[in-house]
Design an enzyme around this catalytic site. Structure first.
Site, mmCIF file in Angstrom:
data_model
loop_
_atom_site.group_PDB
_atom_site.id
_atom_site.type_symbol
_atom_site.label_atom_id
_atom_site.label_comp_id
_atom_site.label_asym_id
_atom_site.label_seq_id
_atom_site.Cartn_x
_atom_site.Cartn_y
_atom_site.Cartn_z
ATOM 1 N N ASP A 1 0.835 -1.195 0.000
ATOM 2 C CA ASP A 1 0.000 0.000 0.000
ATOM 3 C C ASP A 1 0.869 1.244 0.000
ATOM 4 O OD1 ASP A 1 -2.866 1.137 0.545
ATOM 5 O OD2 ASP A 1 -1.542 2.202 1.919
ATOM 6 N N TYR B 1 3.387 9.677 -0.738
ATOM 7 C CA TYR B 1 4.430 9.074 0.114
ATOM 8 C C TYR B 1 5.830 9.281 -0.487
ATOM 9 C CZ TYR B 1 0.493 6.474 2.235
ATOM 10 O OH TYR B 1 -0.686 6.119 2.827
ATOM 11 N N LYS C 1 -2.464 5.815 -4.604
ATOM 12 C CA LYS C 1 -3.584 6.732 -4.341
ATOM 13 C C LYS C 1 -3.400 8.079 -5.027
ATOM 14 C CE LYS C 1 -3.639 4.669 0.279
ATOM 15 N NZ LYS C 1 -2.231 4.534 0.679
ATOM 16 N N HIS D 1 -7.396 9.456 -2.373
ATOM 17 C CA HIS D 1 -6.778 9.428 -1.043
ATOM 18 C C HIS D 1 -7.660 10.082 0.030
ATOM 19 C CE1 HIS D 1 -2.476 9.129 0.755
ATOM 20 N NE2 HIS D 1 -3.372 8.924 1.684
HETATM 21 N N1 LIG Z 1 -5.263 6.367 3.397
HETATM 22 C C1 LIG Z 1 -4.702 7.120 4.309
HETATM 23 O O1 LIG Z 1 -5.014 8.313 4.473
HETATM 24 C C2 LIG Z 1 -3.640 6.541 5.191
HETATM 25 C C3 LIG Z 1 -3.251 7.224 6.355
HETATM 26 C C4 LIG Z 1 -2.274 6.622 7.178
HETATM 27 C C5 LIG Z 1 -1.741 5.392 6.827
HETATM 28 N N2 LIG Z 1 -2.140 4.760 5.672
HETATM 29 C C6 LIG Z 1 -1.571 3.449 5.268
HETATM 30 O O2 LIG Z 1 -1.618 2.547 6.372
HETATM 31 C C7 LIG Z 1 -0.305 2.059 6.638
HETATM 32 C C8 LIG Z 1 -0.134 1.712 8.101
HETATM 33 O O3 LIG Z 1 -0.432 2.805 8.927
HETATM 34 P P1 LIG Z 1 0.672 3.594 9.781
HETATM 35 O O4 LIG Z 1 1.952 3.555 9.069
HETATM 36 O O5 LIG Z 1 0.080 4.933 10.085
HETATM 37 O O6 LIG Z 1 0.727 2.851 11.170
HETATM 38 P P2 LIG Z 1 0.576 1.364 11.788
HETATM 39 O O7 LIG Z 1 0.687 0.332 10.761
HETATM 40 O O8 LIG Z 1 -0.634 1.400 12.651
HETATM 41 O O9 LIG Z 1 1.836 1.342 12.757
HETATM 42 C C9 LIG Z 1 3.140 1.386 12.271
HETATM 43 C C10 LIG Z 1 4.090 1.456 13.451
HETATM 44 O O10 LIG Z 1 3.993 0.280 14.232
HETATM 45 C C11 LIG Z 1 5.267 -0.367 14.293
HETATM 46 N N3 LIG Z 1 5.017 -1.818 14.191
HETATM 47 C C12 LIG Z 1 4.547 -2.493 13.113
HETATM 48 N N4 LIG Z 1 4.410 -3.801 13.399
HETATM 49 C C13 LIG Z 1 4.805 -3.959 14.686
HETATM 50 C C14 LIG Z 1 4.914 -5.067 15.528
HETATM 51 N N5 LIG Z 1 4.588 -6.294 15.120
HETATM 52 N N6 LIG Z 1 5.375 -4.884 16.801
HETATM 53 C C15 LIG Z 1 5.702 -3.647 17.231
HETATM 54 N N7 LIG Z 1 5.623 -2.547 16.462
HETATM 55 C C16 LIG Z 1 5.182 -2.701 15.199
HETATM 56 C C17 LIG Z 1 6.077 0.168 13.139
HETATM 57 O O11 LIG Z 1 7.449 0.190 13.456
HETATM 58 P P3 LIG Z 1 8.655 -0.229 12.457
HETATM 59 O O12 LIG Z 1 8.297 0.215 11.084
HETATM 60 O O13 LIG Z 1 9.809 0.519 13.017
HETATM 61 O O14 LIG Z 1 8.822 -1.709 12.564
HETATM 62 C C18 LIG Z 1 5.536 1.587 13.031
HETATM 63 O O15 LIG Z 1 6.165 2.444 13.964
HETATM 64 C C19 LIG Z 1 0.598 3.193 6.128
HETATM 65 O O16 LIG Z 1 1.939 2.782 5.967
HETATM 66 C C20 LIG Z 1 -0.115 3.555 4.856
HETATM 67 O O17 LIG Z 1 0.193 2.608 3.847
HETATM 68 C C21 LIG Z 1 -3.089 5.318 4.865
#
Ligand SMILES: NC(=O)c1ccc[n+]([C@@H]2O[C@H](COP(=O)([O-])OP(=O)(O)OC[C@H]3O[C@@H](n4cnc5c(N)ncnc54)[C@H](OP(=O)(O)O)[C@@H]3O)[C@@H](O)[C@H]2O)c1
Length: 282
Positions: free
Chosen positions: A55, A60, A85, A118
């Site tokens: 994704d 990004y 997106k 998006h």
């Molecule tokens: N459509 C939208 O508007 C929108 C908005 C926000 C996000 N997104 C998408 O959703 C994805 C995920 O959301 P996010 O990046 O905001 O946050 P998330 O996936 O909720 O959390 C990511 C964080 O959690 C840590 N993490 C991941 N797996 C873990 C585990 N098993 N144990 C401990 N820590 C863990 C990661 O650290 P490390 O990387 O250091 O391992 C990172 O700091 C984004 O990358 C993006 O693709 C979309």
């Protein structure tokens, strides 16, 4: 019945409203840098087997790196499910077509699996969507959808669209359980997809989730992701850490009991890590 139960436990993909199979679990790459960081993350996701799903988004700034990392795995393009997106400044019919082409070129692919608007912009959603429909009808994208759309953004689009959105990607996790929007999307055959499923890591210290982790012999992250996919919602956790990417992928070998599903949902606090779709300032 038994067969259906087995399927729920092991299904790694879900069928979208146009028949396309989409993995229930993907890798989010927001804030992941081009080059080694992406190459390692995407290689690890591919090594987990199944149908790796990535994704990304034009905003990004890593579409080139995603394309490079996919090619470096040596796997054929069709073994990946690739989402990108349309950014807010690219809304409108012509601008959407151009933005898509720019994304496609950066990714270095012939087609994109899922293209999402998006963020909603009420004034231009319909025009942008018309362009998305054109891209879909031309086979440049296998499915089209939206992100951060609430019911009042979806309704006007549903009135005039020729192609129903296949997916709505929203912030969704145990502290933000959007039951009503989930129900609305299901009624309209729109697949819900959870972004920031771990609330950017903020959920990992929750005492109830820690307790459930102990009870099931799983990590908190696995409990959360299992809770999401067990509701037939797609999740895209982000990680650049290979051991965590592997851990997050391993949620198809256990099942949460109904009372624990409810217990997790009761953690809802209506808090977000991203902006509210009606109150964003970007
Ligand atoms: N459509 C939208 O508007 C929108 C908005 C926000 C996000 N997104 C998408 O959703 C994805 C995920 O959301 P996010 O990046 O905001 O946050 P998330 O996936 O909720 O959390 C990511 C964080 O959690 C840590 N993490 C991941 N797996 C873990 C585990 N098993 N144990 C401990 N820590 C863990 C990661 O650290 P490390 O990387 O250091 O391992 C990172 O700091 C984004 O990358 C993006 O693709 C979309």
């Amino acid at each position: 019945m038994k067969k259906e139960e087995d399927r729920r436990l092991t299904a790694r993909t879900i069928t979208l409203n146009n028949g396309v199979e989409m993995p229930l679990l993907g890798l989010g790459v927001w804030k992941v840098g081009n080059g080694e960081e992406l190459i390692k993350a995407i290689q690890t996701a591919a090594d987990c087997g199944g149908y790796p799903s990535i994704d990304t988004a034009s905003v990004y700034g890593n579409e080139e790196g995603v394309g490079e990392a996919i090619r470096k795995t040596g796997l054929p393009r069709e073994s990946f499910f690739l989402t990108t997106k349309l950014w807010n400044t690219d809304h409108g019919y012509e601008a959407t077509l151009q933005a898509f082409e720019a994304s496609r070129k950066k990714l270095g692919v012939e087609y994109i699996d899922l293209y999402l608007i998006h963020w909603p912009i009420q004034e231009t959603n319909r025009e942008s969507w018309r362009a998305m429909e054109k891209l879909y009808s031309e086979g440049k994208v296998r499915a089209i959808g939206v992100s951060n759309f609430l019911e009042h953004h979806l309704l006007p689009l549903l009135e005039t669209c020729q192609v129903q959105p296949a997916v709505n990607q929203i912030e969704y996790h145990p502290y933000l359980v959007s039951d009503e929007l989930h129900r609305f999307c299901m009624e309209h055959s729109i697949q819900l997809e959870a972004y920031s499923p771990l609330m950017r890591g903020l959920l990992l210290d929750d005492s109830v989730l820690l307790e459930l982790g102990k009870q099931y012999g799983k990590s908190v992250s696995q409990i959360i992701l299992r809770w999401i996919v067990q509701q037939n919602i797609i999740a895209v956790p982000k990680s650049i850490t290979p051991s965590r990417i592997r851990e997050n992928a391993a949620v198809f070998d256990f099942e949460l009991q109904p009372e624990d599903m409810k217990r997790i949902a009761s953690l809802h606090k209506n808090v977000r890590s991203s902006a509210h779709p009606d109150h964003r300032d970007f």
